[in-house]
Design a protein around this motif. Structure first.
Motif, mmCIF file in Angstrom:
data_model
loop_
_atom_site.group_PDB
_atom_site.id
_atom_site.type_symbol
_atom_site.label_atom_id
_atom_site.label_comp_id
_atom_site.label_asym_id
_atom_site.label_seq_id
_atom_site.Cartn_x
_atom_site.Cartn_y
_atom_site.Cartn_z
ATOM 1 N N ALA A 35 0.850 -1.213 0.024
ATOM 2 C CA ALA A 35 0.086 0.198 -0.015
ATOM 3 C C ALA A 35 0.955 1.286 0.064
ATOM 4 C CB ALA A 35 -0.890 -0.105 1.348
ATOM 5 N N GLY A 36 0.765 2.105 -0.796
ATOM 6 C CA GLY A 36 1.184 3.515 -0.820
ATOM 7 C C GLY A 36 2.667 3.338 -1.804
ATOM 8 N N THR A 37 2.903 2.478 -2.374
ATOM 9 C CA THR A 37 3.950 2.055 -3.050
ATOM 10 C C THR A 37 3.700 2.360 -4.696
ATOM 11 O OG1 THR A 37 4.911 0.601 -1.453
ATOM 12 C CG2 THR A 37 6.042 0.564 -3.631
ATOM 13 N N VAL A 38 4.339 2.685 -5.475
ATOM 14 C CA VAL A 38 4.372 3.024 -6.901
ATOM 15 C C VAL A 38 4.651 1.390 -7.403
ATOM 16 C CG1 VAL A 38 5.348 3.810 -8.990
ATOM 17 C CG2 VAL A 38 5.157 5.215 -6.781
ATOM 18 N N GLY A 39 3.857 1.074 -8.182
ATOM 19 C CA GLY A 39 4.263 -0.509 -8.869
ATOM 20 C C GLY A 39 4.713 -0.142 -10.174
ATOM 21 N N ALA A 40 4.152 0.612 -10.991
ATOM 22 C CA ALA A 40 4.861 1.164 -12.060
ATOM 23 C C ALA A 40 4.475 2.398 -12.706
ATOM 24 C CB ALA A 40 4.173 0.032 -13.339
ATOM 25 N N VAL A 41 5.402 3.028 -13.775
ATOM 26 C CA VAL A 41 5.126 4.497 -13.813
ATOM 27 C C VAL A 41 4.932 4.407 -15.353
ATOM 28 C CG1 VAL A 41 6.263 5.727 -12.278
ATOM 29 C CG2 VAL A 41 7.569 4.737 -14.113
ATOM 30 N N ARG A 42 5.117 3.554 -16.396
ATOM 31 C CA ARG A 42 5.003 3.095 -17.695
ATOM 32 C C ARG A 42 4.433 2.008 -18.199
ATOM 33 N NH1 ARG A 42 9.516 5.415 -16.722
ATOM 34 N NH2 ARG A 42 9.986 7.608 -17.363
ATOM 35 N N PRO A 43 3.418 1.825 -18.903
ATOM 36 C CA PRO A 43 2.791 3.050 -19.801
ATOM 37 C C PRO A 43 1.635 3.787 -18.769
ATOM 38 C CG PRO A 43 1.706 1.045 -20.297
ATOM 39 C CD PRO A 43 2.752 0.523 -19.224
ATOM 40 N N GLU A 44 1.469 3.493 -17.545
ATOM 41 C CA GLU A 44 0.506 4.054 -16.606
ATOM 42 C C GLU A 44 1.140 4.071 -15.461
ATOM 43 O OE1 GLU A 44 -4.066 3.922 -18.245
ATOM 44 O OE2 GLU A 44 -2.990 1.893 -17.928
ATOM 45 N N LEU A 45 0.581 5.018 -14.514
ATOM 46 C CA LEU A 45 0.971 5.045 -13.026
ATOM 47 C C LEU A 45 0.005 4.199 -11.995
ATOM 48 C CD1 LEU A 45 2.696 6.331 -10.869
ATOM 49 C CD2 LEU A 45 1.301 8.305 -10.782
ATOM 50 N N PHE A 46 0.954 3.109 -11.553
ATOM 51 C CA PHE A 46 0.133 2.252 -10.843
ATOM 52 C C PHE A 46 0.563 2.503 -9.453
ATOM 53 C CE2 PHE A 46 -0.258 0.295 -14.971
ATOM 54 C CZ PHE A 46 -1.706 -0.198 -15.066
ATOM 55 N N VAL A 47 -0.400 2.148 -8.361
ATOM 56 C CA VAL A 47 -0.295 2.467 -6.829
ATOM 57 C C VAL A 47 -0.717 1.501 -6.255
ATOM 58 C CG1 VAL A 47 -0.042 3.899 -4.893
ATOM 59 C CG2 VAL A 47 0.280 5.048 -7.128
ATOM 60 N N GLY A 48 0.003 0.798 -5.375
ATOM 61 C CA GLY A 48 -0.787 -0.381 -4.507
ATOM 62 C C GLY A 48 -1.494 0.271 -3.371
ATOM 63 N N SER A 71 2.600 11.902 -16.816
ATOM 64 C CA SER A 71 3.397 13.275 -17.121
ATOM 65 C C SER A 71 3.737 13.671 -15.558
ATOM 66 C CB SER A 71 2.538 14.458 -17.829
ATOM 67 O OG SER A 71 2.205 14.136 -19.098
ATOM 68 N N PHE A 72 2.995 13.536 -14.799
ATOM 69 C CA PHE A 72 3.365 13.898 -13.571
ATOM 70 C C PHE A 72 4.253 12.817 -12.953
ATOM 71 C CE2 PHE A 72 2.972 12.475 -8.813
ATOM 72 C CZ PHE A 72 3.311 13.572 -8.126
ATOM 73 N N ALA A 73 4.328 11.614 -13.263
ATOM 74 C CA ALA A 73 5.268 10.609 -13.022
ATOM 75 C C ALA A 73 6.869 10.943 -13.558
ATOM 76 C CB ALA A 73 4.856 9.211 -13.108
ATOM 77 N N ASN A 74 6.646 11.371 -14.594
ATOM 78 C CA ASN A 74 7.973 11.693 -15.300
ATOM 79 C C ASN A 74 8.660 12.973 -14.655
ATOM 80 O OD1 ASN A 74 7.939 9.752 -17.467
ATOM 81 N ND2 ASN A 74 6.786 10.982 -18.685
ATOM 82 N N GLY A 75 7.741 13.781 -14.448
ATOM 83 C CA GLY A 75 8.130 15.299 -13.884
ATOM 84 C C GLY A 75 8.658 15.245 -12.443
ATOM 85 N N ALA A 76 8.095 14.082 -11.865
ATOM 86 C CA ALA A 76 8.394 14.055 -10.180
ATOM 87 C C ALA A 76 9.431 13.018 -10.230
ATOM 88 C CB ALA A 76 7.130 13.352 -9.560
ATOM 89 N N ARG A 77 9.933 12.386 -11.524
ATOM 90 C CA ARG A 77 10.764 11.207 -11.274
ATOM 91 C C ARG A 77 10.539 9.967 -10.594
ATOM 92 N NH1 ARG A 77 15.587 15.592 -11.932
ATOM 93 N NH2 ARG A 77 15.405 15.906 -14.139
ATOM 94 N N LEU A 78 9.226 9.606 -10.615
ATOM 95 C CA LEU A 78 8.993 8.554 -9.820
ATOM 96 C C LEU A 78 9.379 7.182 -10.593
ATOM 97 C CD1 LEU A 78 5.207 9.353 -9.295
ATOM 98 C CD2 LEU A 78 6.966 9.426 -7.465
ATOM 99 N N SER A 79 9.663 6.294 -9.454
ATOM 100 C CA SER A 79 10.074 5.173 -10.107
ATOM 101 C C SER A 79 9.373 3.842 -9.147
ATOM 102 C CB SER A 79 11.779 4.616 -9.624
ATOM 103 O OG SER A 79 12.430 5.605 -10.186
ATOM 104 N N PRO A 80 9.211 2.675 -9.993
ATOM 105 C CA PRO A 80 8.711 1.541 -9.210
ATOM 106 C C PRO A 80 9.272 1.375 -7.772
ATOM 107 C CG PRO A 80 8.937 0.930 -11.388
ATOM 108 C CD PRO A 80 9.752 2.118 -11.020
ATOM 109 N N GLY A 81 8.427 1.257 -6.620
ATOM 110 C CA GLY A 81 9.247 1.152 -5.447
ATOM 111 C C GLY A 81 9.082 2.319 -4.582
ATOM 112 N N ASP A 82 8.919 3.585 -5.307
ATOM 113 C CA ASP A 82 8.873 4.695 -4.366
ATOM 114 C C ASP A 82 7.435 4.675 -3.490
ATOM 115 O OD1 ASP A 82 11.187 5.850 -5.797
ATOM 116 O OD2 ASP A 82 10.040 7.149 -6.884
#
Length: 88
Positions: A35-48, A71-82
Motif C-alpha cells: 500500500a502506498g508504493t508505486v508499482g509501475a510508471v509506464r505506460p501508466e502510473l500504478f499505486v498499491g 506526465s506527473f510521474a515523469n516530472g516527479a521522477r517516480l520509479s517503481p518502489g517509491d
C-alpha cells in the motif's frame, strides 16, 4: 468509491511535501504491491492499496493544472518502489 468514501470529496496523497489530488483513476484488483508504493510508471502510473491497487489517470499537483498521471510521474521522477504518503 474513492470520491465518496473520504471526509472531503476526492482523494489526495503527498509527494515531496506537496499535496497531489487524484482527479481520475480506475481500480486494479490484481495489483500486488505494498500500500502506498508505486508499482509501475509506464505506460501508466500504478499505486498499491491494502487490497489491489489503482491506476492513476489524472492528477493535480498543488498549485498546478490537472495533468495526466504519466506526465506527473515523469516530472516527479517516480520509479517503481517509491512511496507516496497518504494525506491523513
Amino acid at each position: 468509491l474513492f470520491r465518496g468514501m473520504t471526509p472531503a470529496p476526492g482523494a489526495w496523497f503527498r509527494h515531496r511535501d506537496k499535496t497531489v489530488k487524484v482527479i481520475e483513476c480506475r481500480p486494479v484488483p490484481s495489483l500486488q504491491v505494498e500500500a502506498g508504493t508505486v508499482g509501475a510508471v509506464r505506460p501508466e502510473l500504478f499505486v498499491g492499496l491494502r487490497e489491489g491497487g489503482l491506476c492513476l489517470r489524472k492528477v493535480q499537483p498543488e498549485g498546478r493544472a490537472v495533468m495526466d498521471a504519466a506526465s506527473f510521474a515523469n516530472g516527479a521522477r517516480l520509479s517503481p518502489g517509491d512511496r507516496l504518503m497518504s494525506e491523513d
